[in-house]
Motif scaffolding. Structure first.
Motif, PDB file in Angstrom:
ATOM      1  N   THR A 475       0.461  -1.451   0.172  1.00 26.54           N
ATOM      2  CA  THR A 475       0.090  -0.141  -0.371  1.00 26.54           C
ATOM      3  C   THR A 475       0.829   1.188   0.062  1.00 26.54           C
ATOM      4  N   LYS A 476       0.306   2.168  -0.424  1.00 25.98           N
ATOM      5  CA  LYS A 476       0.973   3.826  -0.436  1.00 25.98           C
ATOM      6  C   LYS A 476       1.900   3.878   0.670  1.00 25.98           C
ATOM      7  N   ASP A 477       0.838   3.706   1.685  1.00 27.41           N
ATOM      8  CA  ASP A 477       1.237   4.415   3.472  1.00 27.41           C
ATOM      9  C   ASP A 477       2.572   3.112   4.118  1.00 27.41           C
ATOM     10  N   SER A 478       2.433   2.154   3.815  1.00 28.60           N
ATOM     11  CA  SER A 478       3.083   1.021   4.379  1.00 28.60           C
ATOM     12  C   SER A 478       4.869   1.317   2.787  1.00 28.60           C
ATOM     13  N   LEU A 479       4.527   1.353   2.082  1.00 32.14           N
ATOM     14  CA  LEU A 479       5.999   1.578   1.317  1.00 32.14           C
ATOM     15  C   LEU A 479       6.454   3.150   1.412  1.00 32.14           C
ATOM     16  N   LYS A 480       5.465   4.270   1.989  1.00 31.94           N
ATOM     17  CA  LYS A 480       6.481   5.303   2.425  1.00 31.94           C
ATOM     18  C   LYS A 480       6.573   5.051   3.553  1.00 31.94           C
ATOM     19  N   LYS A 481       6.779   4.238   4.306  1.00 31.64           N
ATOM     20  CA  LYS A 481       7.258   3.483   6.094  1.00 31.64           C
ATOM     21  C   LYS A 481       8.171   3.098   5.682  1.00 31.64           C
ATOM     22  N   ILE A 482       7.969   1.781   5.159  1.00 37.52           N
ATOM     23  CA  ILE A 482       9.383   1.390   4.697  1.00 37.52           C
ATOM     24  C   ILE A 482      10.305   1.835   3.859  1.00 37.52           C
ATOM     25  N   ASP A 483      10.385   2.692   2.479  1.00 40.13           N
ATOM     26  CA  ASP A 483      11.394   2.901   1.737  1.00 40.13           C
ATOM     27  C   ASP A 483      11.764   4.453   1.985  1.00 40.13           C
ATOM     28  N   ARG A 484      10.752   5.188   2.468  1.00 39.22           N
ATOM     29  CA  ARG A 484      10.762   6.335   2.278  1.00 39.22           C
ATOM     30  C   ARG A 484      11.424   6.191   1.135  1.00 39.22           C
ATOM     31  N   PRO A 485      10.368   7.212   0.064  1.00 42.24           N
ATOM     32  CA  PRO A 485      10.777   7.359  -1.086  1.00 42.24           C
ATOM     33  C   PRO A 485      11.101   8.993  -1.217  1.00 42.24           C
ATOM     34  N   LEU A 486      11.997   9.260  -2.477  1.00 42.87           N
ATOM     35  CA  LEU A 486      12.602  10.693  -2.758  1.00 42.87           C
ATOM     36  C   LEU A 486      11.376  11.495  -3.651  1.00 42.87           C
ATOM     37  N   PHE A 487      11.099  10.635  -4.094  1.00 42.57           N
ATOM     38  CA  PHE A 487       9.410  10.882  -5.338  1.00 42.57           C
ATOM     39  C   PHE A 487       8.280  11.639  -4.394  1.00 42.57           C
ATOM     40  N   LYS A 488       7.976  12.293  -4.944  1.00 46.16           N
ATOM     41  CA  LYS A 488       6.961  12.658  -4.357  1.00 46.16           C
ATOM     42  C   LYS A 488       5.555  11.677  -4.793  1.00 46.16           C
ATOM     43  N   ASP A 489       5.754  11.767  -5.962  1.00 38.75           N
ATOM     44  CA  ASP A 489       4.686  10.896  -6.586  1.00 38.75           C
ATOM     45  C   ASP A 489       5.310   9.434  -7.242  1.00 38.75           C
ATOM     46  N   PHE A 490       5.976   8.834  -5.665  1.00 43.53           N
ATOM     47  CA  PHE A 490       6.598   7.505  -5.511  1.00 43.53           C
ATOM     48  C   PHE A 490       5.243   6.429  -5.731  1.00 43.53           C
ATOM     49  N   TRP A 491       4.378   6.650  -5.406  1.00 43.15           N
ATOM     50  CA  TRP A 491       3.160   5.110  -5.545  1.00 43.15           C
ATOM     51  C   TRP A 491       2.582   5.334  -7.137  1.00 43.15           C
ATOM     52  N   GLN A 492       2.889   6.312  -7.445  1.00 43.98           N
ATOM     53  CA  GLN A 492       2.386   6.196  -9.110  1.00 43.98           C
ATOM     54  C   GLN A 492       3.343   5.834 -10.091  1.00 43.98           C
ATOM     55  N   ARG A 493       4.821   5.653  -9.529  1.00 42.38           N
ATOM     56  CA  ARG A 493       5.573   5.683  -9.612  1.00 42.38           C
ATOM     57  C   ARG A 493       5.744   3.709 -10.055  1.00 42.38           C
ATOM     58  N   PHE A 494       5.834   3.671  -9.202  1.00 39.67           N
ATOM     59  CA  PHE A 494       5.248   2.252  -7.787  1.00 39.67           C
ATOM     60  C   PHE A 494       4.806   1.149  -9.083  1.00 39.67           C
ATOM     61  N   LEU A 495       3.485   1.849  -9.262  1.00 41.87           N
ATOM     62  CA  LEU A 495       2.611   1.405 -10.324  1.00 41.87           C
ATOM     63  C   LEU A 495       2.523   1.430 -11.673  1.00 41.87           C
ATOM     64  N   ASN A 496       2.665   2.852 -11.862  1.00 42.47           N
ATOM     65  CA  ASN A 496       3.660   1.997 -13.736  1.00 42.47           C
ATOM     66  C   ASN A 496       4.589   1.206 -13.669  1.00 42.47           C
ATOM     67  N   SER A 497       5.669   1.537 -12.602  1.00 42.17           N
ATOM     68  CA  SER A 497       7.102   0.190 -12.450  1.00 42.17           C
ATOM     69  C   SER A 497       6.549  -0.871 -12.511  1.00 42.17           C
ATOM     70  N   LEU A 498       5.665  -1.345 -12.272  1.00 42.45           N
ATOM     71  CA  LEU A 498       4.723  -2.846 -11.876  1.00 42.45           C
ATOM     72  C   LEU A 498       4.427  -3.412 -13.591  1.00 42.45           C
ATOM     73  N   LYS A 499       3.272  -1.793 -14.263  1.00 45.58           N
ATOM     74  CA  LYS A 499       3.118  -2.291 -15.639  1.00 45.58           C
ATOM     75  C   LYS A 499       4.073  -2.267 -16.849  1.00 45.58           C
ATOM     76  N   ALA A 500       4.956  -1.625 -16.017  1.00 45.10           N
ATOM     77  CA  ALA A 500       5.788  -1.260 -17.178  1.00 45.10           C
ATOM     78  C   ALA A 500       6.597  -2.762 -16.804  1.00 45.10           C
ATOM     79  N   LEU A 501       6.836  -3.126 -16.467  1.00 46.81           N
ATOM     80  CA  LEU A 501       7.083  -5.108 -16.345  1.00 46.81           C
ATOM     81  C   LEU A 501       6.517  -5.921 -16.765  1.00 46.81           C
ATOM     82  N   ALA A 502       5.177  -6.204 -17.017  1.00 48.42           N
ATOM     83  CA  ALA A 502       4.137  -6.876 -17.349  1.00 48.42           C
ATOM     84  C   ALA A 502       4.352  -6.973 -19.301  1.00 48.42           C
ATOM     85  N   ALA A 503       4.993  -5.670 -19.639  1.00 45.35           N
ATOM     86  CA  ALA A 503       4.891  -5.578 -20.835  1.00 45.35           C
ATOM     87  C   ALA A 503       6.323  -6.730 -21.539  1.00 45.35           C
TER      88      ALA A 503
END
Length: 670
Positions: A475-503
């Motif tokens: 989830t967005k909250d748990s990812l922020k807690k455990i990864d301390r992401p630098l990007f403000k749009d980290f969650w959307q980047r995360f989801l887009n990366s998974l979509k890119a992986l599917a290709a």
């Protein structure tokens, strides 16, 4: 005239705290002359607001140094301090208050300092307190932050400094700023930043102890001099604040006619700053002069830290490590032929990362962080050459060691695998595709791990033997807690990366690192992420405890037992019908979930045919990328002993397993 009459005539009060002390000199009338030994600094109070323990550690270190000056010292957690009742006491206490405060990733104070900062902010803007509320209080501030978050770097430290100043307190030394980003840190590391500030603070404290008084000018009220210690002028380490603070004193009234001068100065400084930023931007965009302008990623302080962690100094390049890990590490997951770990090197082309995954913080997390490439760059040919040479040099150290088989030693000298996975974000390296091509030309397989923050780079990535995405939370909250992401749009980047992986057509893997009490819940959310990226495999591994660290609160209690990992995997598989548990690696506390398309008949084919992969990737390169291939084209049959449920539980029966002597209980999987 007796002594008491003489004492009163000199205007001294009997209830004063200063204690009369006799000197060795005698007056002509036989009376002993007395002097008052006035205390200018009665003690030091060190307040800290910490999230990971770094600020607390600095506060403790400062307290030990202050003690050497024979001064009483108290270390206080801001969470346990009530400023409403206690802060005003510092006005008359003759204490010096030091504040060591950290700024959280979103610019907010840490949990322990939230109430203190909120009170201080409200009081500084409340007319009932006024600009002289804390007049007489002396303070110093050291802030901890990360310059990667440029918009709110050390925001809490700056605010505490500003609010105390607005309430009339006197700053005794310029605010210090520690930077977690070793690349941008003024002194190479946040620890070095603190040591420099601490030295300045202690020097100023010694000067305050001497208590040089201002000479009396005869204009004292009621015939008494106020023994005020001379303070340094208000100064700030930030340009924005110094522009206004240096032009007006807190207790002075600014004439309307002077406002123009002050505003002109502020505008000038702002304009100069914008021009400087524009120049910096031009430098970043000028590729020709890029390397001459950029700093090396591996600073001297970072090089020293890596060396302490076991890295050989000659293996550390300007921006990465080659390799950072020794031989014997199994390439890939428990379903990927872990038969030649001694032939696997693990370089980190960039040791920088856009996340601060907490389990890696337990490794004392010295690698720099960033959202873009801004360092000098070594060419991929040099990285590969150095990586192979250093791998071979490390292998040579095992020659003649009891238990090392001669055939394994000779075999290990020939590198066959390359795992880009230990630290940093390899996909940030601008020449990552060329580096991968060089690996494959040398018949070296590639295992690349990305943190799912660079979707465009994932799409543009050329074929790798196996591509991993770290799915550290669901989830967005748990990812922020455990990864301390630098990007403000980290969650959307995360989801887009998974979509890119599917290709991607080659082997893809979700890597889940389980941290008990952190990310083992929310199974349904994990299942939804699986459907988004549709990976070939899901590697689930219990976190490895690497020892205590002031930067993390993780302990052995957060390490799941192997049976707990199995339980988690069973529950997850129930929610993803296209997958089954395929392999187990008990001594790595790891299981592999595989897509059913890798189960032909009743047999699993989760292993890799490395020779076939090299043939396919060579054809891909020769065709200019038109001859594509899929993961099924280079799969190999999984041996029985590696399957889930086998009695060997993932241990190759051809090898000899050495058990710990005098083992009181089974600790496998932990």
């Amino acid at each position: 005239m007796n002594f008491v009459q003489l004492f009163i005539l000199k205007g001294k009060k009997s209830q004063e705290k200063s204690v009369p002390k006799a000197t060795g000199d005698l007056m002509t009338n036989g009376c002993i002359s007395l002097q008052n030994k006035e205390v200018f600094v009665s003690g030091v109070k060190i307040f800290y607001g910490s999230q990971t323990g770094t600020a607390k550690g600095f506060a403790t270190s400062l307290a030990e140094a202050v003690t050497s000056l024979d001064l009483p010292v108290a270390v206080i957690n801001l969470k346990e301090y009530d400023p409403d009742d206690q802060l005003v006491e510092e006005v008359t206490s003759k204490n010096v208050c030091a504040f060591v405060v950290a700024t959280y990733t979103d610019g907010q104070p840490t949990e322990s300092a939230v109430w203190f900062c909120k009170w201080l902010e409200e009081a500084s803007s409340d007319f009932r307190f006024g600009k002289t509320y804390l007049k007489g209080m002396r303070y110093a501030v050291f802030g901890l932050g990360n310059s990667v978050y440029a918009s709110h770097f050390n925001k809490v430290g700056k605010n505490v400094d500003k609010w105390l100043w607005m309430l009339g307190a006197h700053r005794v030394v310029a605010r210090g700023e520690g930077d977690c980003d070793v690349v941008k840190s003024k002194h190479g590391s946040i620890e070095a930043d603190f040591r420099v500030w601490k030295t300045k603070f202690l020097a100023r404290l010694q000067a305050l102890q001497k208590g040089e008084k201002k000479p009396c000018d005869g204009n004292c009220k009621r015939g008494q001099c106020e023994s005020s210690v001379e303070e340094e002028p208000s100064e700030s380490t930030s340009e924005e604040e110094s522009g206004t603070e240096d032009h007006q004193n807190l207790n002075s009234v600014v004439d309307v006619e002077d406002l123009g001068k002050i505003m002109n100065c502020v505008k000038k400084e702002k304009r100069e700053k914008e021009e400087q930023e524009e120049k910096s931007s031009l430098v970043r965009n000028t590729v020709k002069n890029e390397d001459s302008e950029r700093r090396t990623m591996i600073t001297p302080a970072l090089r020293e830290a890596l060396t302490k962690q076991g890295e050989n100094p000659q293996e550390v390049l300007s921006h990465g490590l080659a390799p950072v890990f020794g031989p014997g590490r199994d390439p890939g997951d428990p379903g990927s032929n872990p038969t030649s770990g001694s032939r696997c090197m693990e370089p980190a082309p960039p040791s920088a990362c856009s996340l601060e995954f907490l389990p890696l913080v337990l490794r004392h997390h010295t690698n720099p962080v960033g959202t873009e490439w801004r360092w000098k760059m070594d060419q991929p040919e040099m990285i590969l050459k150095e990586a192979i040479e250093n791998h071979q040099n490390m292998i040579k150290q095992f020659k003649g060691v009891p238990g090392v088989k001669e055939e394994r030693f000779e075999e290990a000298m020939m590198v066959k695998h390359c795992a880009l996975s230990l630290v940093g974000e390899p996909i940030m390296y601008p020449e990552i595709n060329r580096f991968l091509k060089l690996l494959h030309e040398c018949k070296i397989s590639s295992f690349l791990v990305t943190n799912a923050q660079f979707p465009l780079e994932i799409r543009n990535l050329k074929p790798v033997t196996q591509l991993y995405v770290s799915v550290d939370a669901s989830t967005k909250d748990s990812l922020k807690k455990i990864d301390r992401p630098l990007f403000k749009d980290f969650w959307q980047r995360f989801l887009n990366s998974l979509k890119a992986l599917a290709a991607k057509q080659q082997r893809t893997v979700y890597r889940l690192t389980l941290v008990k009490a952190w990310n083992v819940d929310e199974l349904q959310a994990y299942a939804e992420l699986v459907s988004l990226g549709n990976p070939d495999f899901i590697e689930v591994k219990g976190v490895t405890y690497c020892g205590e660290s002031s930067a993390s609160s993780l302990t052995m209690a957060n390490v799941p037992w192997h049976e707990e990992v199995i339980h988690f995997v069973r529950e997850l598989v129930d929610l993803i019908p296209d997958y089954e548990i395929a392999c187990e690696h008990e001594h790595s506390n790891c299981l592999l979930i595989a897509h059913k398309r890798f189960k032909i008949g009743r047999e699993w084919w989760t292993w890799i045919d490395y020779n076939r992969f090299q043939e396919l990737v060579q054809g891909y390169e020769d065709s200019g990328g038109s001859a594509t291939f899929s993961a099924e084209d280079y799969m190999a049959k999984t041996p029985h002993w590696a399957l889930f449920g086998a009695s060997e539980r993932g241990f190759d029966p051809k090898d000899t397993r050495y058990q710990r002597k005098n083992k009181s209980k089974d600790i496998s999987g932990c």
